[in-house]
Motif scaffolding. Structure first.
Motif, PDB file in Angstrom:
ATOM      1  N   ALA A 156      29.729  76.114  68.640  1.00 50.68           N
ATOM      2  CA  ALA A 156      30.503  75.274  67.497  1.00 50.68           C
ATOM      3  C   ALA A 156      31.041  74.047  68.070  1.00 50.68           C
ATOM      4  O   ALA A 156      31.130  73.032  67.462  1.00 50.68           O
ATOM      5  N   ARG A 157      31.634  74.313  69.260  1.00 52.92           N
ATOM      6  CA  ARG A 157      32.344  73.046  69.919  1.00 52.92           C
ATOM      7  C   ARG A 157      31.604  71.811  70.232  1.00 52.92           C
ATOM      8  O   ARG A 157      31.782  70.719  69.890  1.00 52.92           O
ATOM      9  N   VAL A 158      30.062  72.299  70.844  1.00 50.95           N
ATOM     10  CA  VAL A 158      29.261  71.399  71.007  1.00 50.95           C
ATOM     11  C   VAL A 158      28.728  70.550  69.442  1.00 50.95           C
ATOM     12  O   VAL A 158      28.408  69.441  69.680  1.00 50.95           O
ATOM     13  N   ASP A 159      28.964  71.555  68.821  1.00 50.84           N
ATOM     14  CA  ASP A 159      28.256  71.037  67.423  1.00 50.84           C
ATOM     15  C   ASP A 159      29.175  70.233  66.621  1.00 50.84           C
ATOM     16  O   ASP A 159      28.992  69.784  65.416  1.00 50.84           O
ATOM     17  N   GLY A 160      30.239  70.013  67.192  1.00 49.95           N
ATOM     18  CA  GLY A 160      31.335  68.978  66.553  1.00 49.95           C
ATOM     19  C   GLY A 160      32.385  69.331  65.908  1.00 49.95           C
ATOM     20  O   GLY A 160      32.990  68.771  65.396  1.00 49.95           O
ATOM     21  N   CYS A 161      32.846  70.770  66.313  1.00 48.12           N
ATOM     22  CA  CYS A 161      33.971  71.243  65.758  1.00 48.12           C
ATOM     23  C   CYS A 161      35.353  70.949  66.367  1.00 48.12           C
ATOM     24  O   CYS A 161      35.526  71.271  67.883  1.00 48.12           O
ATOM     25  N   SER A 162      36.371  71.120  65.677  1.00 51.24           N
ATOM     26  CA  SER A 162      37.663  70.923  66.536  1.00 51.24           C
ATOM     27  C   SER A 162      38.094  72.277  66.480  1.00 51.24           C
ATOM     28  O   SER A 162      37.506  73.329  65.966  1.00 51.24           O
ATOM     29  N   GLN A 196      38.404  73.853  63.251  1.00 55.97           N
ATOM     30  CA  GLN A 196      37.195  74.209  62.579  1.00 55.97           C
ATOM     31  C   GLN A 196      36.591  75.382  63.169  1.00 55.97           C
ATOM     32  O   GLN A 196      35.855  76.287  62.554  1.00 55.97           O
ATOM     33  N   HIS A 240      35.504  78.510  60.697  1.00 52.56           N
ATOM     34  CA  HIS A 240      34.122  78.655  60.635  1.00 52.56           C
ATOM     35  C   HIS A 240      33.592  79.659  61.426  1.00 52.56           C
ATOM     36  O   HIS A 240      32.591  80.291  61.006  1.00 52.56           O
TER      37      HIS A 240
END
Lengths: 363, 302
Positions: free
Chosen positions: B197-203, B206, B210
């Protein structure tokens, strides 16, 4: 343009340093494979590029921009994890579209992008399933799909195939290669499997104990290994290595066996120098069962300890100066244990390494 | 009949071995249950044993339905449940997330976190009754010494303050149940999806919203189920701190039922109330269990 540059990258956990100042330039759209035994720092290096691991020293740049302190989300990269790392509570469609949703893209665009990725990877029939309802190969494909929907600057693969069975692994390997041809992007791929590295890479980076040992195209590292580690790590079965001493244009081994100094190394060794003689099983062949056009050869008589028929060829186990060595019989006939065969060694494919350091004596 | 006899003959040993368990359940659970159910249809008063045979039909239930005191206790219990469960969940979640981040001394922290659960609710009640007392209480004395209050605050007398004081005691005692269960969830949580998720752009927020939270929901619902049963039968803390008073302002269902049954000695009426209360508990259990199942189905692989 998304070239990746590593400058003197260091990683340490407290007092323990695991990556010791790596330099690496990865060109735009290049497929680079980091390969090495477990614990060599290849995954750590990849995770530093991803931003999941802090860089202890040195500089990482993606597309010319130094990203050392940027969080993963600011690097425009995608990563495929060993355990797929799918979001278990989302359907395949939601998994694929998650990054776009987080980026706040409009639903129509998300749908178009996910459908496109699903089409490329053949996932259209599974879009409404959750990861729990998919097989290993399908999960792997979702993980890849999730990576490609974003059109990132760089793809990072962390041993993506190691959880699959052998057959599926071969199949997915082909798909990854096709994917790279379809979706031209810079790829950094980590594996401990030298076959994966050979088949996928534009360029292989071989790592050991936190250092880069050799960088080159698959054929370069196969044909001109920089040292005994690369020689035994790349290629299967591993290269035969026998210690000896240079004496008058020959290398003498323990006992009274000897082999000529290979042509490429003539003039590069001194009388009395202790060396390690290396040659691959593919290049040691019984007379009459050899390949043709192999250049200069040396004759050697070997007693066969064991024969392993593979169909198209037979692997022969023998012994030279107390070291177990392997040869290959092409167009094989049945061979009995204990049989004595006269063999040919293709000298153009033989190597000499320094007996102390293991470094190739080619340069 | 012959079939039943043949079944008994074929399974004689298992039936014989099971019979003590069945017997004990019959005697300990079913019989009292049937008895209490019967008494709820009678005018049974503890001081007049013969009233046990005074069958009154649905009169107890109808009285209870029309009883304002009962419904305010019912409403107060639901409010108490809502406030206590939600605050415990939020505090427990916060506590678990923080403890999960600790790298040194985490075991000690976990043990310390469980301390409130180690005391008897009655003692917790006494402790908070003392703390909130308006003349000798620690809180009032502290507030007055610090000049934050000019006169004693009637923590245990005012309707809402007393409710808040009881809720505070309950939350103090039981937040750790949420914290422990959520912490268990955090320990069981795979790290990969978070990194993905972090790589996918989550702060960080987020990622929590999520990925982490959906994974924790089953654990939260388990804690909710356990605690809803616990809080729905709350009696001891309330009885010790306010005794349901003053003038019934902090009366919860079970303090009311106990008063009706033992102080007023109207067992039949109390049992009718108890059956209504049990419906409430069953509803909460069913509700959270359904949520739990949905959340687990959602997680699929886990």
């Amino acid at each position: 343009m998304a070239e990746v540059t590593l400058r003197k990258i260091v990683k340490n956990y407290g007092a323990l340093e695991v990556v010791h100042g790596i330099d690496l330039d990865i060109a735009h759209n290049e497929f680079v494979v980091l390969v090495g035994p477990s614990g060599c720092g290849k995954s750590t290096t990849l995770r530093m590029i991803a931003g999941l691991e802090e860089v202890s020293g040195g500089e990482i740049a993606i597309g010319g921009r130094v990203v050392n302190t940027l969080p993963p989300r600011a690097r425009n990269i995608s990563m495929v994890f060993q355990n797929y790392a799918l979001y278990p509570h989302m359907t395949v469609r939601e998994n694929l579209g998650f990054s776009l949703k987080i980026a706040g893209r409009p639903p129509a665009e998300i749908e178009k992008a996910t459908d496109e990725a699903a089409a490329i990877l053949g996932l259209a029939d599974y879009m409404d399933r959750t990861p729990g309802e998919l097989s290993g190969g399908q999960r792997q494909r979702v993980a890849m799909g999730r990576a490609i929907v974003r059109h990132p600057d760089v793809f990072l693969f962390d041993e993506p195939l190691s959880n699959l069975d052998a057959k599926l692994r071969t199949q997915m390997r082909v798909e990854i290669k096709k994917l790279h041809q379809k979706v031209k992007t810079t790829i950094v791929y980590v594996t401990h499997d030298q076959v994966e590295a050979m088949t996928l890479a534009d360029r292989i980076v071989i790592m050991k104990d936190g250092h880069i040992v050799q960088t080159g195209t698959p054929l370069e590292v196969f044909e001109r290994p920089a040292n005994t580690f690369v020689a035994t790590f790349i290629g299967s079965p591993p290269m035969n290595l026998v210690d000896g001493v240079v004496a008058g244009g020959e290398v003498r081994f323990a006992g009274d066996a000897s082999l000529p100094v290979p042509p490429a190394f003539r003039g590069r060794v001194q009388e009395g120098q202790r060396v390690t003689y290396g040659f691959r099983a593919d290049n040691l062949m019984p007379a009459g069962h050899a390949m043709t056009g192999i250049g200069e050869t040396a004759d050697i008589d070997l007693t066969i300890a064991l024969a392993e028929p593979l169909g198209a060829e037979t692997i022969l186990l023998s012994e030279l100066a107390g070291v177990e060595i392997q040869g290959k019989m092409y167009n094989p006939r049945a061979v009995a244990a204990g049989e004595r065969l006269s063999c040919l060694l293709a000298l153009d494919h033989a190597h000499l390494f320094d007996a102390e350091t293991g470094a190739s004596l080619r340069t | 009949m012959t079939r039943l006899r043949r079944y008994a003959r074929d399974h004689a040993v298992p039936l014989a071995l099971l019979s003590p368990a069945v017997l004990v359940i019959l005697l300990v659970v079913l019989l009292p249950l049937l008895f209490s159910f019967y008494t709820s249809f009678s005018n049974y008063r503890l001081i007049r044993p013969d009233s046990l045979w005074d069958w009154v039909g649905f009169r107890n239930y109808l009285r209870v339905l029309g009883d304002g005191d009962f419904w305010s206790a019912f409403g107060r219990t639901v409010l108490f449940l809502t406030v206590a469960l939600n605050l415990e969940m939020l505090l427990g979640l916060g506590l678990a997330l923080m403890v999960n981040r600790i790298t040194w001394g985490q075991r000690t922290m976990r043990t310390i976190m469980m301390f409130p659960m180690m005391f008897s609710p009655i003692l917790v009640g006494f402790q908070f009754k003392y703390l909130f007392n308006d003349t000798i209480g620690l809180v009032n004395n502290a507030l007055q010494s610090l000049g934050l209050a000019s006169e004693p605050i009637p923590f245990l007398v005012d309707r809402w303050l007393a409710f808040a004081a009881i809720a505070f005691a309950e939350i103090w005692m039981s937040t750790s149940i949420f914290a422990i269960l959520i912490l268990a969830g955090l320990f069981a949580m795979p790290k990969d999806p978070i990194e993905a998720a972090r790589v996918d752009g989550c702060s960080n927020w987020q990622v929590f919203r999520h990925i982490t939270l959906p994974f924790l929901m089953p654990f939260i619902y388990i804690a909710m189920t356990i605690r809803s049963l616990d809080v729905a039968r709350a009696y001891d803390i309330v009885d010790v701190m306010t005794g349901g008073g003053p003038a019934g302002r902090t009366e919860l269902l079970w303090t009311l039922i106990a008063r009706t049954a033992y102080d007023d000695a109207r067992m039949g009426r109390a049992n009718a109330m108890a059956y209504f209360s049990i419906l409430l508990s069953i509803f909460f259990t069913w509700f959270f269990f359904r949520k739990l199942m949905a959340a687990r189905r959602h997680l699929g692989a886990f």
